[in-house]
Write a protein that holds these residues in place. Structure first.
Motif, PDB file in Angstrom:
ATOM      1  N   CYS A   1       0.951  -0.889  -0.155  1.00 18.45           N
ATOM      2  CA  CYS A   1       0.336   0.055   0.058  1.00 18.45           C
ATOM      3  C   CYS A   1       1.057   0.988   0.131  1.00 18.45           C
ATOM      4  O   CYS A   1       1.704   1.486   0.551  1.00 18.45           O
ATOM      5  CB  CYS A   1      -0.850   0.029   1.063  1.00 18.45           C
ATOM      6  N   ARG A   2       0.681   2.535  -0.517  1.00 19.91           N
ATOM      7  CA  ARG A   2       1.370   3.646  -0.594  1.00 19.91           C
ATOM      8  C   ARG A   2       1.577   4.511   0.996  1.00 19.91           C
ATOM      9  O   ARG A   2       2.355   4.712   1.100  1.00 19.91           O
ATOM     10  CB  ARG A   2       0.813   4.206  -1.890  1.00 19.91           C
ATOM     11  N   SER A   3      -0.217   4.495   0.997  1.00 14.17           N
ATOM     12  CA  SER A   3      -0.579   5.529   1.713  1.00 14.17           C
ATOM     13  C   SER A   3      -0.711   4.724   3.358  1.00 14.17           C
ATOM     14  O   SER A   3      -2.023   3.867   3.320  1.00 14.17           O
ATOM     15  CB  SER A   3      -0.822   6.322   1.685  1.00 14.17           C
ATOM     16  N   VAL A   4       0.070   4.723   4.332  1.00 19.85           N
ATOM     17  CA  VAL A   4       0.012   3.181   5.150  1.00 19.85           C
ATOM     18  C   VAL A   4      -0.114   4.448   6.645  1.00 19.85           C
ATOM     19  O   VAL A   4       0.476   5.055   7.340  1.00 19.85           O
ATOM     20  CB  VAL A   4       0.809   2.346   5.644  1.00 19.85           C
ATOM     21  N   VAL A   5      -1.282   4.096   7.126  1.00 23.22           N
ATOM     22  CA  VAL A   5      -1.807   4.690   8.796  1.00 23.22           C
ATOM     23  C   VAL A   5      -1.267   2.990  10.055  1.00 23.22           C
ATOM     24  O   VAL A   5      -2.282   2.758   9.795  1.00 23.22           O
ATOM     25  CB  VAL A   5      -2.517   5.662   9.526  1.00 23.22           C
ATOM     26  N   GLY A   6      -0.605   3.088  10.797  1.00 25.65           N
ATOM     27  CA  GLY A   6      -0.300   2.030  11.728  1.00 25.65           C
ATOM     28  C   GLY A   6      -1.219   3.111  13.516  1.00 25.65           C
ATOM     29  O   GLY A   6      -0.584   3.731  14.061  1.00 25.65           O
ATOM     30  N   LEU A   7      -2.506   2.580  13.733  1.00 24.17           N
ATOM     31  CA  LEU A   7      -2.654   3.205  14.499  1.00 24.17           C
ATOM     32  C   LEU A   7      -2.677   1.962  15.863  1.00 24.17           C
ATOM     33  O   LEU A   7      -2.993   0.732  15.342  1.00 24.17           O
ATOM     34  CB  LEU A   7      -4.474   3.421  14.104  1.00 24.17           C
ATOM     35  N   ILE A   8      -2.210   2.113  16.499  1.00 25.14           N
ATOM     36  CA  ILE A   8      -1.837   1.747  18.012  1.00 25.14           C
ATOM     37  C   ILE A   8      -2.882   2.307  18.879  1.00 25.14           C
ATOM     38  O   ILE A   8      -3.853   2.823  19.272  1.00 25.14           O
ATOM     39  CB  ILE A   8      -0.957   1.724  18.421  1.00 25.14           C
ATOM     40  N   MET A   9      -4.115   0.752  19.336  1.00 24.08           N
ATOM     41  CA  MET A   9      -4.970   1.138  20.560  1.00 24.08           C
ATOM     42  C   MET A   9      -4.550   0.223  21.834  1.00 24.08           C
ATOM     43  O   MET A   9      -5.442  -1.656  21.683  1.00 24.08           O
ATOM     44  CB  MET A   9      -6.716   1.451  20.021  1.00 24.08           C
ATOM     45  N   GLY A  10      -4.273   0.982  22.481  1.00 21.59           N
ATOM     46  CA  GLY A  10      -3.963  -0.279  23.833  1.00 21.59           C
ATOM     47  C   GLY A  10      -3.981   0.489  25.292  1.00 21.59           C
ATOM     48  O   GLY A  10      -5.389   1.147  24.976  1.00 21.59           O
ATOM     49  N   THR A  11      -3.312   0.813  25.584  1.00 18.34           N
ATOM     50  CA  THR A  11      -3.196   1.414  27.341  1.00 18.34           C
ATOM     51  C   THR A  11      -3.783   3.288  26.211  1.00 18.34           C
ATOM     52  O   THR A  11      -4.493   4.391  27.287  1.00 18.34           O
ATOM     53  CB  THR A  11      -1.773   0.958  27.334  1.00 18.34           C
ATOM     54  N   GLY A  12      -2.775   3.167  25.222  1.00 11.40           N
ATOM     55  CA  GLY A  12      -2.674   4.843  24.617  1.00 11.40           C
ATOM     56  C   GLY A  12      -3.232   4.506  24.039  1.00 11.40           C
ATOM     57  O   GLY A  12      -3.721   3.387  22.590  1.00 11.40           O
TER      58      GLY A  12
END
Ligand SMILES: [Zn+2]
Length: 305
Positions: A124-135
């Motif tokens: 993929c050309r544009s990737v957002v890595g989204l962390i949903m954990g403690t924060g």
């Protein structure tokens, strides 16, 4: 090229040695010293030496480090709430003990870099890595590379204020956030946010794990809570889409382990998209716990090449 990555967290400092195809060869965790800056730097140096010796490459082994927090691009100082080194230039302090300077990056950025390269965002050309954990935080890559960040921060989407149209119809309070503001998304969509939502709705203390487990076993009030969480989290996905329009969002952190989390989020997200906007790929991370160290290792090898 073999390389090393060190993921620095509030409870553990995790070092990983990676093969030239970025698979973990060996991993070692030690507890994060919480009170003493010098103990903290010594612990980091110990992990660096372990990687150098294990690899047989000594000081020519590329090693990168990732921390949860902001790294000031101009001064090199790191700002993070859970480490005794907050306000200090960690790379500089560490260089006294290991005779070289290692690059340091934000852990959400490391997560995005890792998943965009040989991970769930590969291709993929544009990737957002989204962390949903403690924060809650995110990183952004374009063509597999991180973008310049003026403040050295991640995409601090967890501290975007939740819109009134999300809170008012649900009669939800504006909860205070650890960042000093009020009504940040993190307070509703992180693990603690899900727990707070549950406690607010059901009037007793609840943990996120408990809500997820009960919802999976078919308990109606917990299923409703999880559905509400997914609708609020989809509003955050919409804001990410409106701001960055990625073609892929990769989910990480503890809540990405909720069974069927992708369709759970896709359905409300689809209904929120504007006009003819197409839905990006929503995927869960491939590299899981190793992402912080793996992303930092990728950064370190690129700095050498
Ligand atoms: Zn906040």
């Amino acid at each position: 090229m073999i390389c090393g990555g060190i993921d620095i967290g509030g409870t553990k400092i995790e070092a990983r040695l990676f093969s030239d195809d970025l698979a973990t060869v060996e991993m070692r965790r030690i507890a994060t010293p919480k009170d003493s800056l010098s103990d903290f730097i010594d612990a980091l140096a110990e992990q660096v030496r372990w990687l150098e010796q294990l690899s047989g490459e000594a000081q020519s082994l590329p090693i990168g480090m990732a921390i949860p927090g902001l790294i000031d691009a101009q001064t090199g100082r790191a700002f993070t709430s859970n480490l005794p080194a907050s306000g200090h230039d960690i790379g500089l302090l560490l260089s006294n003990g290991i005779a070289r300077r290692l690059p340091l990056m934000n852990d959400c950025q490391a997560f995005a870099l890792s998943e965009a390269n040989g991970g769930a965002g590969e291709g993929c050309r544009s990737v957002v890595g989204l962390i949903m954990g403690t924060g809650v935080g995110a990183g952004l890559t374009i063509d597999g590379r991180l973008t310049e960040r003026f403040n050295g921060s991640a995409l601090e989407v967890g501290h975007i204020g939740i819109p009134a149209h999300v809170l008012v119809p649900r009669d939800l309070p504006i909860w205070p956030c650890g960042c000093g503001k009020h009504g940040c998304f993190e307070q509703y969509v992180s693990g603690n946010g899900l727990a707070a939502l549950g406690s607010h709705r059901l009037g007793r203390p609840l943990k996120a794990e408990e809500i997820v487990a009960s919802a999976m076993s078919g308990q109606a009030d917990h299923m409703a809570l999880l559905s509400e969480w997914a609708h609020i989290a989809a509003e955050l996905l919409l804001i990410i889409q409106l701001g960055h329009d990625p073609d892929c969002i990769v989910l990480g952190g503890g809540l990405s382990g909720i069974p069927d989390v992708v369709p759970m989020l896709e359905k409300p997200f689809q209904s929120l998209l504007l006009g003819e906007m197409r839905m990006p790929f929503i995927r869960t991370a491939i590299h899981g716990d190793s992402s912080g160290a793996r992303g930092a290792a990728i950064m370190a090898t690129r700095q050498l090449s």
